[in-house]
Enzyme design. Structure first.
Site, short mmCIF file in Angstrom:
data_model
loop_
_atom_site.label_atom_id
_atom_site.label_comp_id
_atom_site.label_asym_id
_atom_site.label_seq_id
_atom_site.Cartn_x
_atom_site.Cartn_y
_atom_site.Cartn_z
N GLU A 1 27.06 39.68 -34.36
CA GLU A 1 25.80 39.98 -35.11
C GLU A 1 25.86 38.64 -35.63
O GLU A 1 26.01 37.79 -35.69
CB GLU A 1 25.76 40.86 -36.64
CG GLU A 1 25.80 42.12 -36.53
CD GLU A 1 26.06 43.00 -37.31
OE1 GLU A 1 25.88 42.45 -38.38
OE2 GLU A 1 25.13 44.70 -37.21
N HIS B 1 16.63 39.71 -45.93
CA HIS B 1 17.16 40.12 -44.47
C HIS B 1 15.73 39.97 -43.48
O HIS B 1 14.61 40.92 -43.77
CB HIS B 1 16.80 41.68 -44.80
CG HIS B 1 17.39 42.10 -42.78
ND1 HIS B 1 17.08 41.88 -41.90
CD2 HIS B 1 18.98 42.54 -42.54
CE1 HIS B 1 17.83 42.72 -40.66
NE2 HIS B 1 18.71 43.18 -41.20
N ARG C 1 21.79 34.33 -42.10
CA ARG C 1 19.57 34.66 -41.75
C ARG C 1 19.12 34.49 -42.29
O ARG C 1 17.84 34.44 -42.20
CB ARG C 1 20.15 36.17 -42.73
CG ARG C 1 21.07 37.18 -42.09
CD ARG C 1 21.43 38.48 -42.44
NE ARG C 1 22.42 39.60 -42.04
CZ ARG C 1 22.94 40.80 -42.33
NH1 ARG C 1 22.53 40.75 -44.25
NH2 ARG C 1 22.78 42.19 -41.83
N HIS D 1 17.77 41.50 -49.58
CA HIS D 1 18.64 41.95 -48.94
C HIS D 1 20.02 42.00 -50.28
O HIS D 1 20.53 43.54 -49.46
CB HIS D 1 18.28 42.10 -47.24
CG HIS D 1 19.81 42.78 -46.85
ND1 HIS D 1 19.42 44.21 -47.01
CD2 HIS D 1 20.82 42.55 -45.92
CE1 HIS D 1 20.57 44.26 -45.91
NE2 HIS D 1 21.48 43.55 -45.19
N ARG E 1 24.94 35.04 -47.06
CA ARG E 1 26.67 35.57 -46.73
C ARG E 1 26.37 36.64 -44.97
O ARG E 1 25.02 36.20 -45.08
CB ARG E 1 26.38 37.36 -46.99
CG ARG E 1 26.98 37.98 -46.92
CD ARG E 1 27.22 39.47 -48.03
NE ARG E 1 25.54 39.84 -46.89
CZ ARG E 1 25.14 41.07 -45.86
NH1 ARG E 1 26.07 41.61 -45.85
NH2 ARG E 1 23.46 41.00 -45.83
#
Length: 547
Positions: A119, A241, A287, A348, A383
């Site tokens: 990811e 997100h 992100r 998110h 994060r």
């Protein structure tokens, strides 16, 4: 109904953090677990991607640490990152031993091994998953074990109102003694007494108009800890997100980051790619960068949404890797094997929270915080994908060991005063709660969203201060409801987010402001720490209450 419930350990929250801690403590203690609704309605259940851990021989602890530090934009605590990453493998092995059905594959030597995906922000494949519904697999497995454990009592439809502290009762040594809890089915408030109280209540993304989180993500643990005198840190770092499905009926449906990890392309409405204009890592950038790029292009073009396309991959590949996302999108009329999916960013994950040490201990003796509501130093200013469930598991294990080691040292709390409703009445103005809820989430989205300015933040602060006064007056005069409790907590968390954002005079990670568009390189990066007026003096706190 029993007004007083006594237990060794009270866990407020029933996701991966709360249930894994309950299972680890049930051998030593009686455990009460509170769920605001059904047990499976927390954020864990909806987590699609997976859990990051170093399991591939080509990967390394140092690589995972490096990737996390890079994603955190200079604000991660290196010790917290190492502590978490080094306990990744054992966390996965524990979940697997509980029966979580992680996706497997056949290795070159014929043995079975975990299938690993990749990811955004990760330099290796290190995300263990159960197809594209990892959170659901973890949640249902842990819930099954918790319901079967004789020492665990799960209370559903139970909403924590506030923590009970010795200071509030006029006792000398301050400590958390339990919590007041609203039973949503009876409308009555019960007293839960406990030697140890753990906040595992999740984040606060529902403070925004658009969110990938379930309705219960209202920052309850963070707000309660603040009111009880605990420090809160880094609330300006709210992660959006990049890819939630854009459809009027697709409430909070997130398109997992693994779609981009497996080769999905982000597209403008005319079908052209654009991430090369923002980051050399393209769709695999962290992100914050991807969400900001999408937000920028939407505003530049005046577009309602952009698109995520993996239809260039074989249809069998897409269905095999993303069976649940594929099926859900079909329900809304989109076939991701044949066409791009319309997407928008949505709130998110809450990177800040209640300050804790590496055992999950807060500033208030007897009170712990684990999971998304906690600030451990792991995430920094952003994060990295799939580090969140890992943090839940690692810190639940650490907190469990610490609590088990101190159970004999802490006597059961005394009988506590019942909830006083003698001076309140039933409200005939519930519309006030509904209106304030809608207004709060709208101005937070408009003024405290992906891109900020001091002027927008000050407008938001003025409005939230007025809202807090209105809510406080309402709270004091009328019988409480679950909606009022959540609104009160959301407004408090909104105020903390705004204060943190105003205090940071730079852009870093998830906090981007047009007034200070670059990171402040003149001094070392610093956490934004808020100290409540009722903060316990240092002399009252044991030495281990240092972050």
């Amino acid at each position: 109904m029993n007004d007083q419930v006594s237990t060794d350990v009270l866990i407020i929250g029933c996701g991966a953090a709360g249930l894994s801690l309950a299972l680890r403590l049930s051998e030593f203690a009686s455990v009460a677990v509170l769920a605001k609704g059904p047990v499976s309605e927390g954020s864990t259940y909806y987590a699609q991607g997976g859990v990051s851990a170093v399991l591939d021989k080509a990967d390394s602890i140092e690589s995972h640490i490096h990737d996390t530090l890079v994603a955190g934009a200079g604000l991660c605590d290196p010790e917290a990152v190492r502590f978490t990453v080094e306990h990744g493998r054992e966390s996965i092995e524990w979940l697997s031993a509980q029966g979580v059905p992680f996706t497997k594959q056949t290795a070159a030597d014929g043995s079975e091994e975990f299938h690993l995906t990749r990811e955004g922000g990760h330099s290796h494949r290190r995300v263990v998953h159960a197809d594209d519904a990892t959170g659901r697999a973890i949640q249902l497995t842990l819930e099954e074990h918790a319901r079967a454990a004789p020492n665990i009592h799960v209370y559903e439809h139970a909403v924590a109102v506030d923590l009970i502290t010795a200071r509030k009762l006029g006792l000398q040594r301050n400590r958390c003694l339990g919590a007041y809890v609203l039973n949503r089915q009876t409308g009555r408030v019960q007293v839960f007494r406990a030697r140890f109280v753990i906040l595992a209540s999740g984040g606060a993304s529902r403070v925004y108009l658009y969110s990938s989180n379930p309705d219960g993500s209202t920052g309850d643990g963070i707000a309660m800890a603040w009111r009880a005198g605990c420090r809160i840190a880094n609330m300006e770092f709210m992660q959006f997100h990049p890819t939630c499905l854009f459809h009027p009926e697709a409430k909070s449906f997130l398109i997992t980051e693994a779609v981009r990890g497996e080769g999905g392309h982000l597209l403008l409405p005319d079908g052209t790619r654009f991430m090369h204009n923002f980051d050399p890592r393209l769709e695999l950038a962290p992100r914050d960068i991807v969400a900001r790029a999408i937000d920028h292009e939407m505003k530049r073009l005046g577009a309602q949404c952009l698109y995520l396309d993996i239809s260039h991959k074989p249809a069998d590949f897409v269905r095999a890797h993303f069976p649940n996302v594929h099926a859900k999108c079909l329900e809304y009329g989109f076939d991701m094997t044949q066409e791009p999916l319309p997407i928008v960013p949505a709130a998110h994950y809450t990177c800040g929270g209640v300050m804790t040490d590496f055992m999950g201990r807060t500033d208030l003796e007897g009170l712990y915080a684990i999971g998304e509501c906690a600030f451990t130093g792991l995430h920094g200013a952003n994060r990295m994908a799939s580090n969140s469930l890992l943090e839940c598991l690692v810190f639940a294990t650490a907190a469990g060991k610490d609590i088990a080691g101190h159970l004999r040292d802490v006597p059961p709390p005394p009988a506590l005063p019942s909830w006083d409703e003698s001076r309140v009445t039933d409200s005939d103005e519930e519309v006030v709660v509904t209106h304030n809820w809608q207004e709060l989430r709208r101005f937070m989205w408009d003024y405290v969203g992906i891109v900020r300015t001091d002027k927008r933040l000050q407008r938001a602060r003025n409005r939230v201060e007025l809202l807090l006064r209105e809510i406080d007056e309402y709270y004091g005069n009328f019988r409480i409801s679950a909606d009022l409790i959540e609104l009160r907590n959301l407004a408090q968390v909104a105020e903390l987010i705004i204060r943190c954002a105003l205090a940071r005079k730079e852009s870093r990670g998830l906090h981007y402001t047009l007034d200070f568009p670059h990171a402040d390189e003149a001094r070392p990066p610093r956490d934004t720490v808020l100290v409540p007026s009722n903060f316990a003096q240092a002399a009252e706190r044991p030495a281990w209450h240092q972050h």
